[in-house]
Write a protein that holds these residues in place. Structure first.
Motif, PDB file in Angstrom:
ATOM      1  N   VAL A 109       1.563  -1.310   0.269  1.00 11.45           N
ATOM      2  CA  VAL A 109       0.067   0.525   0.174  1.00 11.45           C
ATOM      3  C   VAL A 109       1.148   1.340   0.240  1.00 11.45           C
ATOM      4  CG1 VAL A 109      -1.648   1.865   1.546  1.00 11.45           C
ATOM      5  CG2 VAL A 109      -2.151  -1.220   1.063  1.00 11.45           C
ATOM      6  N   ASP A 110       0.706   2.361  -1.099  1.00  9.03           N
ATOM      7  CA  ASP A 110       1.141   3.495  -0.754  1.00  9.03           C
ATOM      8  C   ASP A 110       0.375   4.472  -0.667  1.00  9.03           C
ATOM      9  OD1 ASP A 110       3.181   4.906  -1.765  1.00  9.03           O
ATOM     10  OD2 ASP A 110       2.796   5.402  -3.703  1.00  9.03           O
ATOM     11  N   PHE A 111       0.693   5.239   1.159  1.00 10.92           N
ATOM     12  CA  PHE A 111      -0.086   6.817   1.088  1.00 10.92           C
ATOM     13  C   PHE A 111       0.755   7.708   0.439  1.00 10.92           C
ATOM     14  CE2 PHE A 111      -0.207   2.878   4.341  1.00 10.92           C
ATOM     15  CZ  PHE A 111      -1.817   3.419   5.093  1.00 10.92           C
ATOM     16  N   GLY A 143      -4.230   6.619   1.067  1.00 12.12           N
ATOM     17  CA  GLY A 143      -3.274   5.586   0.465  1.00 12.12           C
ATOM     18  C   GLY A 143      -3.848   4.840  -0.605  1.00 12.12           C
ATOM     19  N   TYR A 144      -3.652   4.461  -1.246  1.00  9.84           N
ATOM     20  CA  TYR A 144      -4.095   2.766  -2.804  1.00  9.84           C
ATOM     21  C   TYR A 144      -3.673   2.477  -2.561  1.00  9.84           C
ATOM     22  CZ  TYR A 144       0.097   4.163  -5.700  1.00  9.84           C
ATOM     23  OH  TYR A 144       1.747   4.413  -6.093  1.00  9.84           O
ATOM     24  N   HIS A 145      -3.878   1.170  -3.135  1.00  9.49           N
ATOM     25  CA  HIS A 145      -2.974  -0.634  -3.066  1.00  9.49           C
ATOM     26  C   HIS A 145      -2.738  -0.637  -4.474  1.00  9.49           C
ATOM     27  CE1 HIS A 145      -4.498  -3.050   0.555  1.00  9.49           C
ATOM     28  NE2 HIS A 145      -5.636  -2.063   0.287  1.00  9.49           N
ATOM     29  N   ILE A 183      10.009   9.474 -10.815  1.00 13.06           N
ATOM     30  CA  ILE A 183      10.196   9.049  -9.478  1.00 13.06           C
ATOM     31  C   ILE A 183       9.253   9.803  -8.314  1.00 13.06           C
ATOM     32  CG2 ILE A 183      12.607   8.599 -10.644  1.00 13.06           C
ATOM     33  CD1 ILE A 183      13.191  10.415  -7.835  1.00 13.06           C
ATOM     34  N   GLU A 184       9.502   8.903  -7.258  1.00 13.35           N
ATOM     35  CA  GLU A 184       9.045   9.481  -6.272  1.00 13.35           C
ATOM     36  C   GLU A 184       9.890   9.047  -4.973  1.00 13.35           C
ATOM     37  OE1 GLU A 184       4.290   8.359  -5.803  1.00 13.35           O
ATOM     38  OE2 GLU A 184       4.312  10.402  -6.723  1.00 13.35           O
ATOM     39  N   ALA A 185      10.407   9.519  -4.272  1.00 13.21           N
ATOM     40  CA  ALA A 185      11.750   8.979  -2.864  1.00 13.21           C
ATOM     41  C   ALA A 185      10.542   8.952  -1.976  1.00 13.21           C
ATOM     42  CB  ALA A 185      12.500  10.276  -2.591  1.00 13.21           C
ATOM     43  N   GLU A 186      10.916   7.882  -1.213  1.00 14.31           N
ATOM     44  CA  GLU A 186       9.495   7.449  -0.215  1.00 14.31           C
ATOM     45  C   GLU A 186      10.705   6.761   0.571  1.00 14.31           C
ATOM     46  OE1 GLU A 186       6.049   5.905  -1.232  1.00 14.31           O
ATOM     47  OE2 GLU A 186       5.697   7.207  -3.317  1.00 14.31           O
ATOM     48  N   VAL A 187      10.161   6.425   1.833  1.00 12.47           N
ATOM     49  CA  VAL A 187      10.550   5.588   3.211  1.00 12.47           C
ATOM     50  C   VAL A 187       9.694   4.171   2.805  1.00 12.47           C
ATOM     51  CG1 VAL A 187      11.414   4.913   5.442  1.00 12.47           C
ATOM     52  CG2 VAL A 187      11.945   6.617   4.434  1.00 12.47           C
ATOM     53  N   ASN A 217      11.373   3.659  -4.128  1.00 13.35           N
ATOM     54  CA  ASN A 217      11.169   4.303  -4.969  1.00 13.35           C
ATOM     55  C   ASN A 217      10.517   4.247  -5.964  1.00 13.35           C
ATOM     56  OD1 ASN A 217      11.268   6.153  -7.370  1.00 13.35           O
ATOM     57  ND2 ASN A 217      13.324   5.581  -8.015  1.00 13.35           N
ATOM     58  N   ASP A 218       8.899   4.807  -5.739  1.00 15.16           N
ATOM     59  CA  ASP A 218       7.715   4.871  -6.353  1.00 15.16           C
ATOM     60  C   ASP A 218       7.543   5.507  -8.061  1.00 15.16           C
ATOM     61  OD1 ASP A 218       4.969   4.231  -6.945  1.00 15.16           O
ATOM     62  OD2 ASP A 218       4.590   5.875  -5.640  1.00 15.16           O
ATOM     63  N   TRP A 219       8.034   4.383  -8.708  1.00 15.19           N
ATOM     64  CA  TRP A 219       8.652   5.297 -10.204  1.00 15.19           C
ATOM     65  C   TRP A 219       6.795   5.099 -10.650  1.00 15.19           C
ATOM     66  CZ3 TRP A 219      13.521   5.521 -12.088  1.00 15.19           C
ATOM     67  CH2 TRP A 219      14.663   4.745 -11.730  1.00 15.19           C
ATOM     68  N   GLY A 237       0.139   3.391 -13.787  1.00 13.87           N
ATOM     69  CA  GLY A 237       1.630   4.119 -13.897  1.00 13.87           C
ATOM     70  C   GLY A 237       2.315   4.190 -13.315  1.00 13.87           C
ATOM     71  N   LYS A 238       1.689   3.309 -12.176  1.00 13.77           N
ATOM     72  CA  LYS A 238       2.502   2.792 -10.911  1.00 13.77           C
ATOM     73  C   LYS A 238       2.893   1.506 -10.607  1.00 13.77           C
ATOM     74  CE  LYS A 238       2.373   6.897  -8.437  1.00 13.77           C
ATOM     75  NZ  LYS A 238       2.458   7.839  -7.510  1.00 13.77           N
ATOM     76  N   SER A 239       1.620   0.568 -11.489  1.00 13.34           N
ATOM     77  CA  SER A 239       2.537  -0.956 -11.212  1.00 13.34           C
ATOM     78  C   SER A 239       3.623  -1.646 -11.874  1.00 13.34           C
ATOM     79  CB  SER A 239       1.068  -1.470 -10.937  1.00 13.34           C
ATOM     80  OG  SER A 239       0.588  -1.235 -12.485  1.00 13.34           O
ATOM     81  N   SER A 327       5.703   5.613   2.296  1.00 16.75           N
ATOM     82  CA  SER A 327       4.995   6.750   2.731  1.00 16.75           C
ATOM     83  C   SER A 327       4.610   7.740   2.277  1.00 16.75           C
ATOM     84  CB  SER A 327       5.989   7.242   3.368  1.00 16.75           C
ATOM     85  OG  SER A 327       6.740   7.601   2.470  1.00 16.75           O
ATOM     86  N   GLY A 328       4.396   7.256   0.813  1.00 22.24           N
ATOM     87  CA  GLY A 328       4.056   8.533  -0.125  1.00 22.24           C
ATOM     88  C   GLY A 328       4.961   9.953  -0.235  1.00 22.24           C
ATOM     89  N   THR A 329       5.272  10.086  -1.441  1.00 23.31           N
ATOM     90  CA  THR A 329       6.751  10.908  -1.914  1.00 23.31           C
ATOM     91  C   THR A 329       6.951  12.128  -0.487  1.00 23.31           C
ATOM     92  OG1 THR A 329       5.526  11.665  -4.440  1.00 23.31           O
ATOM     93  CG2 THR A 329       7.186  12.464  -3.590  1.00 23.31           C
ATOM     94  N   ILE A 330       8.201  11.216  -0.347  1.00 22.89           N
ATOM     95  CA  ILE A 330       9.380  13.224   0.871  1.00 22.89           C
ATOM     96  C   ILE A 330       9.043  14.263   0.116  1.00 22.89           C
ATOM     97  CG2 ILE A 330      10.829  13.181   2.605  1.00 22.89           C
ATOM     98  CD1 ILE A 330      10.816   9.708   2.009  1.00 22.89           C
TER      99      ILE A 330
HETATM  100 MN    MN Z   1       3.660   7.701  -4.088  1.00 24.23          MN
END
Ligand code: MN
Length: 401
Positions: A109-111, A143-145, A183-187, A217-219, A237-239, A327-330
């Motif tokens: 899951v991404d927040f 968030g989304y799955h 990109i999305e930089a996340e933890v 990294n949520d490309w 667009g994410k998966s 976490s979602g993009t920081i």
């Molecule tokens: Mn994300």
């Protein structure tokens, strides 16, 4: 037997002791820790009998499932063992092993926990709205799955995805390689002990169920995402791929990195309420083709990891060992603290300079590396290693034409 030393300033000193899975010289996967410039085999260091049989497994899941008390005890044993006589066959130079995916991802899951990121994207995409945040944003961690099967370890190449998109000026949707790869930089947080269906995780207990943290990294293919996301949220667009760093930094190693979240106003509902919701003072860096283009501060995140896990399960949804929530993009308040290129370049209108060229989205051959450090015990700093990925061109096998 041998004695190990840690170079001064190492981000992998005794305050870190992360967990990972490695292969030496093509041998089967083994569980290890990183100490200084070495990878230490945990089965050979601690033994593989009784409860320690989990160290003979090819992934961390069985160990993580043993629970918080066991994580504390094993961490103490590793700390003592690496400073004593270590069997030589347990020791590998870190640059001579291949790091593998450290755990089987159960669900992902991404927040969307950064107020700065959510506000910036709101301003970009909904400029006419009176508030950049949606009405729900300060009441629940949105968030989304995502797709667990496409979470890959650092170093895995990322093939540019193909898909359907429709720009504002296009009369009809077109199909082809994404032209706005980002990109999305996340933890990311790894659930060690999940909850049964119907028994939500208490927000005060969530920290005892989270085993550790990774860089994530949520490309994101922004053009595919923009066309598909209404009204159910991100999908293809994410998966296609998400990259994690190979070392799982134990939450126990991040005690010294705990900080209060920014003030949460209005007050959250009781199931999300803690006297002092805690975030983590993790300093992230984004390198684009070797150049640092942003330094997102995790400490600025509005929602805490414990609140995310409590929210994720409050409807009775179960989680399992190996569940991953990111976490979602920081993003921080400053421009050079933004964790996605769409935000850093304001939708591509304000390019950044990389190797002398104005850039907004990723080209084939580009490489992005996330790194991070955090305060460790005794005034040291601990490292997360890296989440690295290089963009390959969309291939014929992806039916891109
Ligand atoms: Mn994300």
């Amino acid at each position: 037997m041998t004695r190990l030393t840690v170079p001064p300033g190492s981000l992998f000193g005794p305050a870190n002791l992360p967990y990972g899975v490695y292969s030496a010289a093509g041998a089967p996967p083994r569980i290890g820790t990183r100490y200084g410039d070495h990878v230490i085999d945990l089965g050979l260091l601690l033994g593989e009998s009784g409860p320690d049989a989990v160290f003979a497994e090819p992934v961390l899941n069985p160990f993580m499932a043993q629970g918080h008390d066991r994580w504390i005890a094993v961490r103490r044993r590793i700390g003592a063992a690496v400073t004593g006589d270590v069997p030589e066959e347990a020791v590998h130079p870190a640059d001579e092993v291949r790091m593998l995916m450290p755990f089987d991802v159960a669900d992902y899951v991404d927040f969307y926990a950064s107020e700065h990121h959510a506000s910036n994207l709101g301003r970009l995409f909904r400029p006419d709205n009176p508030s950049p945040l949606m009405p729900n944003w300060k009441h629940l961690p949105v968030g989304y799955h995502g797709r667990a099967a496409s979470v890959v370890v650092s170093g895995t190449d990322i093939t540019r995805p193909c898909g359907q998109r429709k720009g504002p000026a296009d009369p009809a949707p077109v199909f082809g390689p994404s032209a706005r790869l980002d990109i999305e930089a996340e933890v990311g947080f790894v659930v060690g002990t999940g909850n049964p269906m119907g028994e939500p995780v208490d927000v005060a207990d969530a920290g005892n169920r989270i085993f550790g943290a990774v860089l994530f990294n949520d490309w994101s293919a922004r053009d595919i995402q923009a066309w598909e996301y209404v009204p159910l949220g991100p999908n293809l667009g994410k998966s296609f791929a998400s990259t994690v760093s190979p070392w799982v930094v134990p939450l126990l190693a991040l005690d010294a990195a705990r900080v209060d979240t920014p003030p949460q106003e209005p007050a959250v509902l009781p199931y999300l309420a803690l006297d002092r919701p805690w975030g983590l003072d993790i300093a992230v860096e984004i390198e684009w083709n070797g150049q640092v283009v942003s330094r997102p501060p995790y400490a600025a995140m509005y929602w805490s990891p414990a609140q995310m896990l409590a929210h994720l399960t409050v409807n009775g949804a179960p989680t399992r060992t190996g569940d991953l929530f990111a976490s979602g993009t920081i993003s921080g308040p400053a421009r050079d603290q933004r964790g996605a290129f769409i935000e850093l370049t304001w939708g591509g209108q304000e390019p950044v300079t990389v190797a002398g060229e104005p850039r907004a989205f990723l080209r084939d051959g580009d490489e992005v590396v996330l790194t991070a450090t955090a305060p460790g015990a005794d005034g040291t700093r601990i490292g997360f290693g890296e989440a690295r990925g290089r963009v390959l061109p969309a291939g014929k096998d992806h039916r891109c034409t």
